[in-house]
Design a protein around this motif. Sequence first.
Motif, PDB file in Angstrom:
ATOM      1  N   SER A 200       5.404  11.300  32.477  1.00 31.91           N
ATOM      2  CA  SER A 200       4.068  11.364  33.052  1.00 31.91           C
ATOM      3  C   SER A 200       3.784  10.139  33.917  1.00 31.91           C
ATOM      4  O   SER A 200       3.218  10.247  35.013  1.00 31.91           O
ATOM      5  CB  SER A 200       3.007  11.468  31.948  1.00 31.91           C
ATOM      6  N   LEU A 201       4.183   8.961  33.432  1.00 37.21           N
ATOM      7  CA  LEU A 201       3.950   7.739  34.194  1.00 37.21           C
ATOM      8  C   LEU A 201       4.769   7.723  35.476  1.00 37.21           C
ATOM      9  O   LEU A 201       4.288   7.294  36.532  1.00 37.21           O
ATOM     10  CB  LEU A 201       4.279   6.515  33.343  1.00 37.21           C
ATOM     11  N   ALA A 202       6.011   8.188  35.402  1.00 31.27           N
ATOM     12  CA  ALA A 202       6.846   8.237  36.595  1.00 31.27           C
ATOM     13  C   ALA A 202       6.232   9.147  37.650  1.00 31.27           C
ATOM     14  O   ALA A 202       6.264   8.848  38.844  1.00 31.27           O
ATOM     15  CB  ALA A 202       8.248   8.717  36.232  1.00 31.27           C
ATOM     16  N   GLU A 203       5.632  10.261  37.203  1.00 33.29           N
ATOM     17  CA  GLU A 203       5.016  11.199  38.148  1.00 33.29           C
ATOM     18  C   GLU A 203       3.726  10.647  38.738  1.00 33.29           C
ATOM     19  O   GLU A 203       3.487  10.755  39.940  1.00 33.29           O
ATOM     20  CB  GLU A 203       4.753  12.533  37.451  1.00 33.29           C
ATOM     21  N   SER A 204       2.888  10.037  37.903  1.00 36.96           N
ATOM     22  CA  SER A 204       1.603   9.542  38.402  1.00 36.96           C
ATOM     23  C   SER A 204       1.749   8.267  39.217  1.00 36.96           C
ATOM     24  O   SER A 204       0.848   7.917  39.997  1.00 36.96           O
ATOM     25  CB  SER A 204       0.643   9.299  37.231  1.00 36.96           C
ATOM     26  N   LEU A 205       2.870   7.567  39.050  1.00 41.16           N
ATOM     27  CA  LEU A 205       3.107   6.324  39.789  1.00 41.16           C
ATOM     28  C   LEU A 205       4.283   6.482  40.749  1.00 41.16           C
ATOM     29  O   LEU A 205       5.031   5.531  40.974  1.00 41.16           O
ATOM     30  CB  LEU A 205       3.361   5.174  38.806  1.00 41.16           C
ATOM     31  N   GLU A 206       4.408   7.664  41.291  1.00 44.26           N
ATOM     32  CA  GLU A 206       5.553   7.980  42.149  1.00 44.26           C
ATOM     33  C   GLU A 206       5.685   7.007  43.310  1.00 44.26           C
ATOM     34  O   GLU A 206       6.791   6.610  43.686  1.00 44.26           O
ATOM     35  CB  GLU A 206       5.410   9.410  42.695  1.00 44.26           C
ATOM     36  N   ASP A 207       4.555   6.585  43.887  1.00 43.50           N
ATOM     37  CA  ASP A 207       4.610   5.688  45.037  1.00 43.50           C
ATOM     38  C   ASP A 207       4.919   4.247  44.641  1.00 43.50           C
ATOM     39  O   ASP A 207       5.115   3.394  45.503  1.00 43.50           O
ATOM     40  CB  ASP A 207       3.285   5.725  45.804  1.00 43.50           C
ATOM     41  N   LEU A 208       4.951   3.993  43.335  1.00 45.47           N
ATOM     42  CA  LEU A 208       5.331   2.667  42.844  1.00 45.47           C
ATOM     43  C   LEU A 208       6.666   2.759  42.130  1.00 45.47           C
ATOM     44  O   LEU A 208       6.855   2.205  41.056  1.00 45.47           O
ATOM     45  CB  LEU A 208       4.267   2.125  41.872  1.00 45.47           C
TER      46      LEU A 208
END
Length: 218
Positions: A200-208
């Motif tokens: 979930s974190l990887a998806e929501s912070l894709e631009d980071l």
Amino acid sequence: MCIITDLTDANRTMESERTTAAVQRYLNELAGDAPADPIVRALLSRAVGRLQLLCGGLLGRSYPRLTRPPLNLQPDELLGAVVERLLKAMRAARPKTVRQFFALANRHIRWELNDLARRLDSRPIATDLQESAAPVQSDTGLDASPDYLRILNAIDQLPEDEREAFELVRIQGLTHAETADVLDVSIKTVQRRLNRSLQSLAESLEDLRPDADALQQP
């Protein structure tokens, strides 16, 4: 070396299980009619190792600037303040499970660190410059850049069970076995929740992406 590591891990797991069982026993006693203060003190004494781990993990990972001048905060100092907070809090609060107790402890660790950070930020700038050559920061104690605040917000937005697993393992530094004891679930359940939180974190912070990848480092 593998045998020694296995034995160390086994001993940690056994100690964690003993701590969990002892904490639950004291919590059960708190639900009775016996005077609360002696039980709370015995409970905190028994849980001190786990509390110290929580204090050190959160201080080192999320509030590192508090360990530098002018505060030079050490985990043992934080632990003492948190124990005092818990002694007062548990005169009214009555956690019924180990999970609830450590959630209460974690909350008071955060509050204590936030209070220290706010007091540090309220110091006159001239005083800070005299005591430290480091630039004065105006954040709330998290060494927070905008990107870092985004990561913290993303963690806060996780479903409760995933957030608990992520915080205990990745932020507090508990093993999967210790986390399973605190949450009263199996190790496989901890692993599943942790994996979902990382996804979930990887998806929501894709631009980071570099920061998102760093979240998955052991």
